[in-house]
Design a protein around this motif. Structure first.
Motif, PDB file in Angstrom:
ATOM      1  N   ASP A  68       0.833  -1.210   0.000  1.00 16.80           N
ATOM      2  CA  ASP A  68       0.000   0.000   0.000  1.00 16.80           C
ATOM      3  C   ASP A  68       0.864   1.256   0.000  1.00 16.80           C
ATOM      4  O   ASP A  68       0.535   2.253  -0.661  1.00 16.80           O
ATOM      5  CB  ASP A  68      -0.920   0.013   1.224  1.00 16.80           C
ATOM      6  N   PHE A  69       1.960   1.215   0.764  1.00 16.68           N
ATOM      7  CA  PHE A  69       2.870   2.359   0.841  1.00 16.68           C
ATOM      8  C   PHE A  69       3.531   2.613  -0.508  1.00 16.68           C
ATOM      9  O   PHE A  69       3.466   3.723  -1.049  1.00 16.68           O
ATOM     10  CB  PHE A  69       3.917   2.100   1.926  1.00 16.68           C
ATOM     11  N   TYR A  70       4.146   1.601  -1.078  1.00 15.24           N
ATOM     12  CA  TYR A  70       4.852   1.767  -2.347  1.00 15.24           C
ATOM     13  C   TYR A  70       3.905   2.161  -3.483  1.00 15.24           C
ATOM     14  O   TYR A  70       4.301   2.898  -4.395  1.00 15.24           O
ATOM     15  CB  TYR A  70       5.600   0.484  -2.720  1.00 15.24           C
ATOM     16  N   ASN A  71       2.674   1.681  -3.423  1.00 13.80           N
ATOM     17  CA  ASN A  71       1.708   1.987  -4.481  1.00 13.80           C
ATOM     18  C   ASN A  71       1.306   3.460  -4.532  1.00 13.80           C
ATOM     19  O   ASN A  71       0.700   3.904  -5.511  1.00 13.80           O
ATOM     20  CB  ASN A  71       0.452   1.124  -4.332  1.00 13.80           C
ATOM     21  N   CYS A  72       1.651   4.202  -3.469  1.00 11.67           N
ATOM     22  CA  CYS A  72       1.347   5.639  -3.458  1.00 11.67           C
ATOM     23  C   CYS A  72       2.285   6.427  -4.373  1.00 11.67           C
ATOM     24  O   CYS A  72       1.970   7.565  -4.754  1.00 11.67           O
ATOM     25  CB  CYS A  72       1.446   6.202  -2.039  1.00 11.67           C
ATOM     26  N   PHE A  73       3.422   5.813  -4.703  1.00 11.92           N
ATOM     27  CA  PHE A  73       4.457   6.554  -5.423  1.00 11.92           C
ATOM     28  C   PHE A  73       4.541   6.158  -6.891  1.00 11.92           C
ATOM     29  O   PHE A  73       4.393   4.989  -7.245  1.00 11.92           O
ATOM     30  CB  PHE A  73       5.820   6.311  -4.764  1.00 11.92           C
ATOM     31  N   GLU A  74       4.819   7.160  -7.702  1.00 10.41           N
ATOM     32  CA  GLU A  74       5.096   6.903  -9.112  1.00 10.41           C
ATOM     33  C   GLU A  74       6.408   6.134  -9.251  1.00 10.41           C
ATOM     34  O   GLU A  74       6.554   5.269 -10.115  1.00 10.41           O
ATOM     35  CB  GLU A  74       5.174   8.245  -9.852  1.00 10.41           C
ATOM     36  N   LYS A  75       7.361   6.462  -8.377  1.00 15.10           N
ATOM     37  CA  LYS A  75       8.657   5.783  -8.383  1.00 15.10           C
ATOM     38  C   LYS A  75       9.295   5.912  -7.012  1.00 15.10           C
ATOM     39  O   LYS A  75       9.206   6.945  -6.366  1.00 15.10           O
ATOM     40  CB  LYS A  75       9.582   6.409  -9.445  1.00 15.10           C
ATOM     41  N   VAL A  76       9.939   4.830  -6.557  1.00 13.63           N
ATOM     42  CA  VAL A  76      10.672   4.815  -5.294  1.00 13.63           C
ATOM     43  C   VAL A  76      12.158   4.792  -5.609  1.00 13.63           C
ATOM     44  O   VAL A  76      12.624   3.941  -6.379  1.00 13.63           O
ATOM     45  CB  VAL A  76      10.284   3.581  -4.445  1.00 13.63           C
ATOM     46  N   TYR A  77      12.901   5.723  -5.017  1.00 13.02           N
ATOM     47  CA  TYR A  77      14.338   5.815  -5.241  1.00 13.02           C
ATOM     48  C   TYR A  77      15.104   5.562  -3.950  1.00 13.02           C
ATOM     49  O   TYR A  77      14.974   6.324  -2.989  1.00 13.02           O
ATOM     50  CB  TYR A  77      14.710   7.196  -5.797  1.00 13.02           C
ATOM     51  N   TYR A  78      15.909   4.477  -3.956  1.00 17.29           N
ATOM     52  CA  TYR A  78      16.790   4.165  -2.838  1.00 17.29           C
ATOM     53  C   TYR A  78      18.219   4.496  -3.251  1.00 17.29           C
ATOM     54  O   TYR A  78      18.664   4.129  -4.344  1.00 17.29           O
ATOM     55  CB  TYR A  78      16.720   2.675  -2.487  1.00 17.29           C
ATOM     56  N   SER A  79      18.959   5.150  -2.358  1.00 21.25           N
ATOM     57  CA  SER A  79      20.331   5.546  -2.686  1.00 21.25           C
ATOM     58  C   SER A  79      21.203   4.342  -3.050  1.00 21.25           C
ATOM     59  O   SER A  79      22.039   4.433  -3.949  1.00 21.25           O
ATOM     60  CB  SER A  79      20.962   6.305  -1.518  1.00 21.25           C
ATOM     61  N   TYR A  80      20.983   3.206  -2.368  1.00 18.87           N
ATOM     62  CA  TYR A  80      21.858   2.058  -2.635  1.00 18.87           C
ATOM     63  C   TYR A  80      21.609   1.465  -4.019  1.00 18.87           C
ATOM     64  O   TYR A  80      22.486   0.784  -4.577  1.00 18.87           O
ATOM     65  CB  TYR A  80      21.736   0.998  -1.536  1.00 18.87           C
ATOM     66  N   GLU A  81      20.445   1.733  -4.596  1.00 16.90           N
ATOM     67  CA  GLU A  81      20.169   1.292  -5.966  1.00 16.90           C
ATOM     68  C   GLU A  81      20.609   2.339  -6.981  1.00 16.90           C
ATOM     69  O   GLU A  81      21.036   1.999  -8.086  1.00 16.90           O
ATOM     70  CB  GLU A  81      18.677   1.004  -6.130  1.00 16.90           C
ATOM     71  N   MET A  82      20.522   3.614  -6.600  1.00 16.94           N
ATOM     72  CA  MET A  82      20.890   4.702  -7.506  1.00 16.94           C
ATOM     73  C   MET A  82      22.397   4.880  -7.624  1.00 16.94           C
ATOM     74  O   MET A  82      22.895   5.401  -8.630  1.00 16.94           O
ATOM     75  CB  MET A  82      20.276   6.023  -7.041  1.00 16.94           C
ATOM     76  N   GLY A  83      23.129   4.508  -6.559  1.00 15.76           N
ATOM     77  CA  GLY A  83      24.570   4.713  -6.556  1.00 15.76           C
ATOM     78  C   GLY A  83      24.959   6.136  -6.211  1.00 15.76           C
ATOM     79  O   GLY A  83      26.101   6.550  -6.473  1.00 15.76           O
TER      80      GLY A  83
END
Length: 202
Positions: A123-138
């Motif tokens: 439910d939380f993640y579905n609120c966002f168009e995109k989730v950005y985590y620093s460890y995935e973004m580099g």
């Protein structure tokens, strides 16, 4: 008028218990927070250190601590995830383009998802168009390139985008690009105060 909101995660939606993590490591025998641990944390947050490398970095100072001991101590920082904040976020869905941008690591995200369960986290993640985590973004805040990337990737107008974060260096970085910001004061303000404080109008 604001049409997009970029949210931080820690101390915005999930409470962070810094005293708890400090105590947990003291209980394991860590007498001081060494400079190499700060550097290790930053490397882990941008995906330049594996979970095992991260844990072994702590074991240099805590040779008697197990992998699970260190993982548990590290996760002691994760506090409550109040449902009222999720409900508030859900009330914004469809009214704004929403994104999550957080400096974090795989250990914390794994614990959050397991602790809250599949239904809540979905439910939380579905609120966002995109989730950005620093460890995935580099890359991590307050590097302005993080914000430039999101603005460009999603074709967002800085002046019509609001960024909410509890750390001033992060909101300052966003503001330098013309993004509207709210440096939320932990313990004094809540993300649910967004309209009451007239950060943006209804």
């Amino acid at each position: 008028m604001i049409n997009a909101i970029i949210f931080d995660f820690g101390n915005i939606f999930i409470d962070l218990e810094k005293a708890a993590v400090e105590k947990a490591f003291r209980d394991l025998g860590l007498t001081e927070w060494h400079a190499d641990l700060d550097e290790l944390n930053k490397r882990f947050e941008v995906g330049k250190a594996t979970e095992l490398e991260f844990i072994k970095g702590f074991q240099k100072h805590l040779p008697n601590a197990s992998i699970e001991d260190i993982r548990e101590a590290w996760n002691a920082v994760l506090g409550d995830f109040p449902l009222k904040r999720l409900e508030f976020l859900q009330s914004l869905k469809g009214k704004y383009r929403m994104f999550l941008l957080t400096n974090t690591d795989m250990i914390h995200i794994d614990r959050f998802e397991h602790k809250e369960g599949m239904s809540i986290t979905r439910d939380f993640y579905n609120c966002f168009e995109k989730v950005y985590y620093s460890y995935e973004m580099g890359i991590r805040k307050p590097n302005v390139e993080v914000f430039k990337f999101i603005l460009h990737k999603h074709e967002l107008s800085p002046k019509r985008t609001l960024f909410i974060d509890d750390r001033k260096e992060n909101t300052d970085a966003a503001a330098s690009l013309g993004i509207q910001v709210w440096n939320l004061q932990v313990g004094e303000e809540e993300v649910t105060d967004l309209f009451a404080k007239k950060i943006i109008s209804l």
